[in-house]
Motif scaffolding. Structure first.
Motif, PDB file in Angstrom:
ATOM      1  N   PHE A  46       0.833  -1.194   0.000  1.00 56.90           N
ATOM      2  CA  PHE A  46       0.000   0.000   0.000  1.00 56.90           C
ATOM      3  C   PHE A  46       0.873   1.251   0.000  1.00 56.90           C
ATOM      4  O   PHE A  46       0.642   2.193  -0.763  1.00 56.90           O
ATOM      5  N   LEU A  47       1.902   1.221   0.834  1.00 59.94           N
ATOM      6  CA  LEU A  47       2.754   2.400   0.945  1.00 59.94           C
ATOM      7  C   LEU A  47       3.532   2.655  -0.338  1.00 59.94           C
ATOM      8  O   LEU A  47       3.626   3.792  -0.791  1.00 59.94           O
ATOM      9  N   ASN A  74       2.748   1.760  -3.314  1.00 60.23           N
ATOM     10  CA  ASN A  74       1.812   2.227  -4.336  1.00 60.23           C
ATOM     11  C   ASN A  74       1.556   3.709  -4.177  1.00 60.23           C
ATOM     12  O   ASN A  74       1.585   4.467  -5.159  1.00 60.23           O
ATOM     13  N   THR A  75       1.294   4.106  -2.932  1.00 62.69           N
ATOM     14  CA  THR A  75       1.033   5.516  -2.679  1.00 62.69           C
ATOM     15  C   THR A  75       2.250   6.356  -3.022  1.00 62.69           C
ATOM     16  O   THR A  75       2.129   7.448  -3.588  1.00 62.69           O
ATOM     17  N   LEU A  97       2.336   6.856  -6.671  1.00 63.72           N
ATOM     18  CA  LEU A  97       1.352   7.846  -7.119  1.00 63.72           C
ATOM     19  C   LEU A  97       1.812   9.256  -6.767  1.00 63.72           C
ATOM     20  O   LEU A  97       1.631  10.194  -7.551  1.00 63.72           O
ATOM     21  N   ARG A 102       2.220  -4.731  -9.125  1.00 65.45           N
ATOM     22  CA  ARG A 102       0.968  -5.503  -9.129  1.00 65.45           C
ATOM     23  C   ARG A 102       1.227  -6.926  -9.580  1.00 65.45           C
ATOM     24  O   ARG A 102       0.670  -7.879  -9.027  1.00 65.45           O
ATOM     25  N   VAL A 128      -7.042  -1.620  -9.028  1.00 67.50           N
ATOM     26  CA  VAL A 128      -6.442  -2.915  -9.341  1.00 67.50           C
ATOM     27  C   VAL A 128      -4.951  -2.881  -9.018  1.00 67.50           C
ATOM     28  O   VAL A 128      -4.396  -3.831  -8.466  1.00 67.50           O
ATOM     29  N   LEU A 129      -4.317  -1.746  -9.326  1.00 66.38           N
ATOM     30  CA  LEU A 129      -2.899  -1.646  -9.003  1.00 66.38           C
ATOM     31  C   LEU A 129      -2.687  -1.700  -7.494  1.00 66.38           C
ATOM     32  O   LEU A 129      -1.689  -2.225  -7.014  1.00 66.38           O
ATOM     33  N   TYR A 130      -3.628  -1.185  -6.758  1.00 66.37           N
ATOM     34  CA  TYR A 130      -3.514  -1.224  -5.307  1.00 66.37           C
ATOM     35  C   TYR A 130      -3.809  -2.607  -4.752  1.00 66.37           C
ATOM     36  O   TYR A 130      -3.705  -2.831  -3.548  1.00 66.37           O
ATOM     37  N   GLY A 131      -4.228  -3.522  -5.608  1.00 65.43           N
ATOM     38  CA  GLY A 131      -4.402  -4.878  -5.120  1.00 65.43           C
ATOM     39  C   GLY A 131      -5.810  -5.409  -5.193  1.00 65.43           C
ATOM     40  O   GLY A 131      -6.060  -6.513  -4.735  1.00 65.43           O
ATOM     41  N   TRP A 153      -8.302   6.127   1.218  1.00 63.51           N
ATOM     42  CA  TRP A 153      -7.010   5.526   1.569  1.00 63.51           C
ATOM     43  C   TRP A 153      -7.095   4.882   2.938  1.00 63.51           C
ATOM     44  O   TRP A 153      -6.695   3.745   3.139  1.00 63.51           O
TER      45      TRP A 153
END
Lengths: 982, 219
Positions: free
Chosen positions: A580-581, A583-584, A587, A667, B99-102, B167
């Protein structure tokens, strides 16, 4: 004394490692065990003590029972037998408990209340500590001295039906067995029928001495529908009828042979109110234990409440009952009611044997055993016992004999209780004092690191370490004295043993001196900061440094991750946090890039402010009060506008696309290995690839991955290491083909599978070669000061050597992880870090985050089970401890290590001056932050339900991680040193 | 002038919050067994429609930015169509990001897409209403010092708080409480809604408190 911030950070981390090690030693008490294993059981049993007179009882006493049947019902809580449920559903058992020839107890299990450790406890009488789980990662078989092994050695024939855990624990011990798997929890009839169907046959036969039955159905019902479900009643009734069948059959046999048999009904652990187990609620700890034998006399009308005993007491009792030596590491004491019917001399003999065994165990585990009250009691009762024997042999007055006998017996029982208690306390208690000392060290180091942020990240990257300042020397000596006094007081008054007190005085004194020195350093840093703060408040023209969104994200992400460690689910699913981190993070980078790209024209005011900052900042940079700002933006000053507009055409598009490429890679990697707990069962690519049907696909993937790895790594190597790399990667494929993981195109079926030692050693040689070349280049760059490129090449060679080693150790389906890691590093270097000109601190933290994420992409998790032990055997013929440990650790932590070494090579090639020092400092800080927080969390959660299953493995991982961080920081510092010299 | 503007902003935001509350309570009169958790897909649709409608209406009524000079019908229609396309694009964009976030790629596509729609409703629709189909303006608004009016400022705040809500909405998913709302898109949706509502409440207050410091280029 002035130190570079890199050196300073490395020293701090090394001290922190010491602190964490001390904490771990206190947190995981070593299990109590005897040094003698089952193999050399030649030592004779202790002879009967006889003061002066010679006794003829020097051998082990003969068995009390001819046959023993152990009926273990999984999850048999005490109130299922002794409570209202027992009365209702188990009439025969209730009859036996209340009126029959039996002794009933409530046996208290110890943590963890899970089947396998409990079976171990029942059969060895010892308390398996958590550390055992780690130690026995390789061998599922029980190596400790235990009743089953003793029985087999004594020629007893043992038959086992039930949970196949037993078969794994005791391989080749049973003359006949049928293991049922406990995998399908929803099945609660078949598992038990599989046990019961053998029963009629076996009971008729007389060719066995010990019969063990392990019924799983009750536990399964508990898991599925809880302890109040009606199914429980049915199951108890079924168990009752089985017990009746066994008992009647044993009784009818006794009528012929006239030797008593023993039937043991017990549970391994209880059942919580929701039906689960594993934790420490009373319902889970209390189990029923009933010993049934016609040898147990009972007067009519003798109603007894079941006594509370320890589960570990059963092992000693069984050993005595079967005429075997008591298992060496058993901490239990004999259940005395079982031998009550025997003559006094025999009773005392049994008690003596048990006491001798316990006191021997105490001698082996407690250095100051002579001071233990139990040991003194034992010595006294042994003396009394000797006197009694002399009187007995002289055939004295029976009244005197009887009274003295009763006294000796009472003495023995007291001694046994005290001994057993002090031994089990060794395991059950946290060594709070050692933990505290470790925590204090870690926290002091963290405070020192935090306080020195402004100095360490200033442009000189140097800081004053105020260890020897005279003002604080008085404080230092005072602290030292106080701490030493405290140490003496704590150690002399502590009841349980304490590791830190066991250390030599010199070592303890050294640790105390270290703690007080650190405290002085922290104090002086604080004082200095206040002084600077006052100075700054007079100086109003202090510009407020700005935080970019990225810095805020980095700060919040780190905080959030540390906070999430307090919840067991977040630890189990820590990979999700990291995914999650990052990915953020991607972004946020994307946002930054787009803003920089599209808003060139209308961000004039921003640039102005930047320039302005650039003018004002250098002056107060040294006394910067706002720690965080300075930490995150030490290089902003020299940063200026980003260089995106210098990029043209294709490069610009690549810059724009790069975050999305990275996100896509992440991913894909995410679906490669499902890890954690909740979603671990989901299908993933890794399992698909490793299944034997897809060997061809796996081979193609592995080959492709190796080729891409070569393509990505070779571009910055020297020619020799290029060749070595190519050959090494070829060797990796050969190794995998040799051990049968992948196929050669010309090889249709894998016939001969070897261990692949030669191939693996071939690769090892190249790894060492590349590392050697890299080191040589580094040394050369130190001698020839001017040549900067040699150093870059050398660092990259070391990095590529590590990549090659990782490629060898990773399982073939994990090779894409390595590929993507290299790929992302390349993209980030080329299109994100260089054009956006992030500072060293930001780049370091990004590397750390990605390293953590790749740790989980590899398929690791925070449970011990996912450690790939097979990596430790690559290229080794036999198990060799040191190389195997090193290889396993490297394979497990390959992600963080590779990213950190990439960080070194990137920073030393791209930037100059203080960047490496800053990076080292940041790396040390960001690694030590979670460790310190976690140590405090674990200390406060040490009585949590999941402390053994979730928090402890994570603690071990954290300990290992800080050790590796120390190594990385040392490497950093070494590079930094060469940098400053050149 | 500023105070009246802030008042108008407050009223519009209150209306938006009201529409979300309505979307929870009105369907219970028409649909049987309606609740947010059980039939949450329906709720998502209804909520999205309500919020979009109220945004459009408010935009037409309040007209925060000076309307464009040209007002021929065809121009308006093309602009409207463009906005629709942008909305759809943003839905797909969010879907890809989830989707990229899972989020699972194949399963739960409908759920994830509806989640993308509702997040677009909370963030893209007001944006399209206010700024029109103009990516550069959006980038400007969402970078530091880029806002030019209180409307844009409030847009910035609501959008960011919706994202932050989403988030944080994902964070309870790994916890083992075994609640029905802990499944993948539901908690995120709830987080987005809470974030949006919080943004709606906070932004007028924040602007009111900071009205002295706020200086916009145009005002």
């Amino acid at each position: 004394m002035r130190l570079g911030s890199g050196t300073f950070a490395a020293c701090c981390v090394v001290i922190e490692v010491l602190g964490v090690a001390l904490f771990l030693r206190g947190f995981f008490p070593t299990p109590v065990r005897s040094s003698s294993r089952t193999e050399h059981q030649a030592e004779p049993p202790a002879p009967e003590p006889s003061a002066g007179a010679s006794s003829n009882w020097t051998k082990l006493p003969p068995p009390l029972f001819r046959k023993v049947v152990i009926m273990l019902i999984d999850g048999l809580r005490d109130d299922f037998v002794f409570g209202s449920k027992g009365v209702k559903f188990m009439p025969y058992t209730t009859y036996l408990v209340e009126k029959g020839a039996s002794h009933s107890f409530v046996a208290e299990a110890k943590l963890p209340t899970v089947t396998m450790p409990r079976i171990k406890a029942l059969m060895t009488g010892s308390l398996p500590g958590f550390i055992d789980v780690v130690r026995n990662l390789n061998s599922p078989a029980l190596l400790e001295d235990n009743v089953i092994t003793q029985a087999k050695a004594a020629g007893k024939r043992i038959i086992f039906y039930g949970d196949e855990t037993w078969v794994k624990l005791f391989p080749r011990h049973f003359v006949e067995y049928d293991g049922t798997t406990s995998f399908f929890v929803s099945d609660y009839t078949e598992v038990d029928d599989n046990v019961t169907r053998h029963l009629d046959k076996v009971l008729k036969r007389g060719d066995w001495d010990v019969l063990i039955l392990h019924y799983l159905g009750l536990d399964h019902i508990g898991h599925v529908s809880g302890p109040s479900s009606p199914l429980i009643g049915h199951k108890l009734r079924e168990m009752d009828s089985i017990l009746m069948k066994i008992h009647t059959s044993l009784l009818s046999e006794e009528r012929e042979t006239l030797v008593p048999n023993l039937l043991v009904l017990c549970g391994d652990h209880g059942m919580s109110e929701t039906g689960g187990h594993g934790a420490s609620s009373v319902e889970e700890l209390n189990t029923a234990l009933i010993l049934i034998s016609s040898a147990f006399e009972r007067k009519p009308g003798d109603i007894r409440r079941p006594k509370h005993v320890q589960q570990t007491d059963l092992a000693a009792t069984l050993a005595i009952g079967l005429g075997l030596p008591i298992p060496g590491s058993s901490v239990g004491s004999l259940l005395f009611p079982t031998v009550e019917g025997r003559p006094v001399r025999e009773q005392l003999r049994f008690l003596h044997l048990n006491a001798v065994q316990l006191s021997k165990l105490l001698q082996e585990n407690v250095p100051s055993y002579t001071k233990e009250p139990g040991f003194e009691q034992f010595k006294m009762s042994e003396r009394l016992h000797g006197n009694w024997i002399r009187l007995y042999l002289e055939e004295n007055n029976s009244e005197v004999l009887f009274n003295l006998g009763a006294k000796v017996r009472r003495q023995y029982l007291d001694a046994l209780r005290t001994l057993s208690l002090s031994l089990s306390r060794q395991v059950a208690q946290y060594d709070i004092y050692s933990m505290l000392v470790g925590t204090v060290m870690v926290l002091e180091v963290l405070a020192l690191l935090l306080l020195s942020i402004p100095q360490a990240l200033s442009s000189e990257a140097e800081l004053e370490v105020p260890l020897w300042s005279p003002v604080f020397s008085l404080l230092f000596y005072l602290m030292f004295l106080v701490l030493s006094a405290l140490h003496v007081i704590v150690c002399t008054s502590a009841e349980s043993s304490c590791y830190f007190c066991g250390l030599s005085w010199l070592t303890a004194g050294g640790v105390m001196a270290l703690i007080s020195a650190l405290l002085c350093a922290v104090g002086s840093a604080l004082a200095k900061m206040f002084a600077d703060g006052k100075f700054l408040s007079k100086n109003p023209a202090h510009p407020k440094a700005r935080w970019s969104e990225l810095d805020v994200l980095i700060l919040l992400g780190t905080m959030g991750h540390v906070l999430s460690l307090g919840a067991s689910s977040f630890i189990e699913e820590e990979h999700q946090t990291w995914y999650f981190l990052i990915n953020t993070l991607c972004l946020a980078l994307c946002h930054e890039i787009y803003r920089n790209c599209f808003l060139r024209d209308d961000c004039e005011p921003q640039q102005c402010s930047h320039v302005e900052e650039g003018f004002v900042s250098p002056a107060p940079a040294l006394q910067d009060r706002s720690i965080r700002c300075n930490m995150l933006e030490p290089h902003r000053v020299s940063k200026g506008p980003t260089s995106l507009d210098t990029l043209r055409g294709y490069e610009k598009w690549m810059v724009l696309a790069s975050p999305w490429v990275i996100l896509t890679c992440c991913r894909l990697l995410r679906s490669l290995n499902q890890t954690g707990v909740q979603w671990a069962h989901r299908p993933d690519l890794g399992h698909w690839l490793t299944s034997s049907d897809h060997k061809a696909e796996l081979s193609v993937l592995a080959a492709l991955s190796l080729i891409v790895i070569f393509a990505l790594v070779q571009r910055r190597c020297s020619l020799t290491s290029k060749v070595a790399m190519a050959l090494g990667l070829l060797g990796v494929y050969c190794y995998r083909a040799a051990i049968g993981n992948v196929l050669f195109p010309w090889q249709r079926d894998s016939k001969d599978i070897s261990k692949g030692v030669i191939e693996a050693r071939f690769v090892h040689v190249f790894v060492l070669g590349i590392l050697f070349t890299g080191t040589k280049d580094l040394l050369k760059s130190q001698v020839i000061a001017a040549d900067f490129t040699i150093k870059t090449v050398g660092l990259w060679e070391i990095y590529s050597g590590l990549v090659l080693l990782a490629a060898l150790l990773f399982r073939p389906h994990n090779l894409p992880v390595l590929v993507f890691s290299l790929f992302i590093q390349t993209i980030m270097t080329k299109f994100i870090w260089k054009p956006l000109r992030h500072d060293a601190a930001e780049i370091t933290i990004m590397h750390y985050w990605f390293g953590q994420a790749f740790f989980y992409f590899q398929g690791n998790s925070n449970s011990i089970a996912t450690v790939d032990v097979s990596a430790g055997f690559v290229g080794l013929d036999t198990y060799m401890e040191v190389p195997a440990m090193f290889l396993t650790a490297f394979a497990t932590f390959a992600g963080p290590v590779l990213w950190a070494s990439h960080l070194v090579s990137f920073l030393s090639s791209e930037t100059s001056g203080s960047a490496l020092g800053h990076a080292c400092f940041c790396y040390a800080l960001i690694c030590s932050f979670p460790v310190s927080a976690y140590i405090i969390l674990v200390t406060s959660l040490r009585y949590h339900l999941f402390i053994w299953s979730v928090f402890s493995p994570k603690l071990l991982y954290e300990g290992m991680h800080i050790l590796i961080t120390a190594a990385i920081c040392a490497f950093f510092t070494a590079m930094d040193q060469t940098n400053t010299k050149s | 002038m500023k105070d009246t503007d802030i008042k108008r902003l407050l009223y519009t935001h209150l209306l938006c919050i009201f529409s979300i509350i309505l979307s929870i309570f009105i369907p219970t009169f028409f649909l049987e067994n309606f609740s947010i958790l059980e039939t949450y897909l329906t709720w998502l649709c209804i909520c999205s429609v309500f919020v979009t409608a109220i945004n459009l209406v408010l935009y037409l009524v309040v007209k925060p930015n000076a309307s464009s000079k040209r007002s021929s019908l065809s121009y308006k229609v093309t602009r409207f169509l463009k906005r629709c396309i942008y909305f759809l694009m943003s839905c797909f964009f969010f879907h890809v990001i989830f989707v990229l976030y899972g989020a699972p790629l194949i399963e739960l596509v409908l759920e994830t897409f509806l989640f993308a729609i509702i997040l677009s409703t909370f963030t893209t629709v007001p944006c399209l209403c206010l700024l029109g189909p103009n990516i550069k303006a959006r980038l400007r608004v969402f970078s530091r010092n880029g806002v030019t009016s209180i409307w844009e400022n409030s847009l910035q705040i609501t959008t960011i708080s919706s994202f932050i809500g989403t988030w944080f909405g994902a964070s309870p998913i790994p916890l083992d409480w075994e609640r029905p709302w802990q499944v993948s898109p539901i908690s995120c949706t709830l987080g987005a809604t809470f974030g949006y509502v919080a943004g709606l409440v906070i932004s007028p207050l924040w602007i009111y408190w900071n009205r002295k410091q706020l200086t916009y280029k145009n005002n």
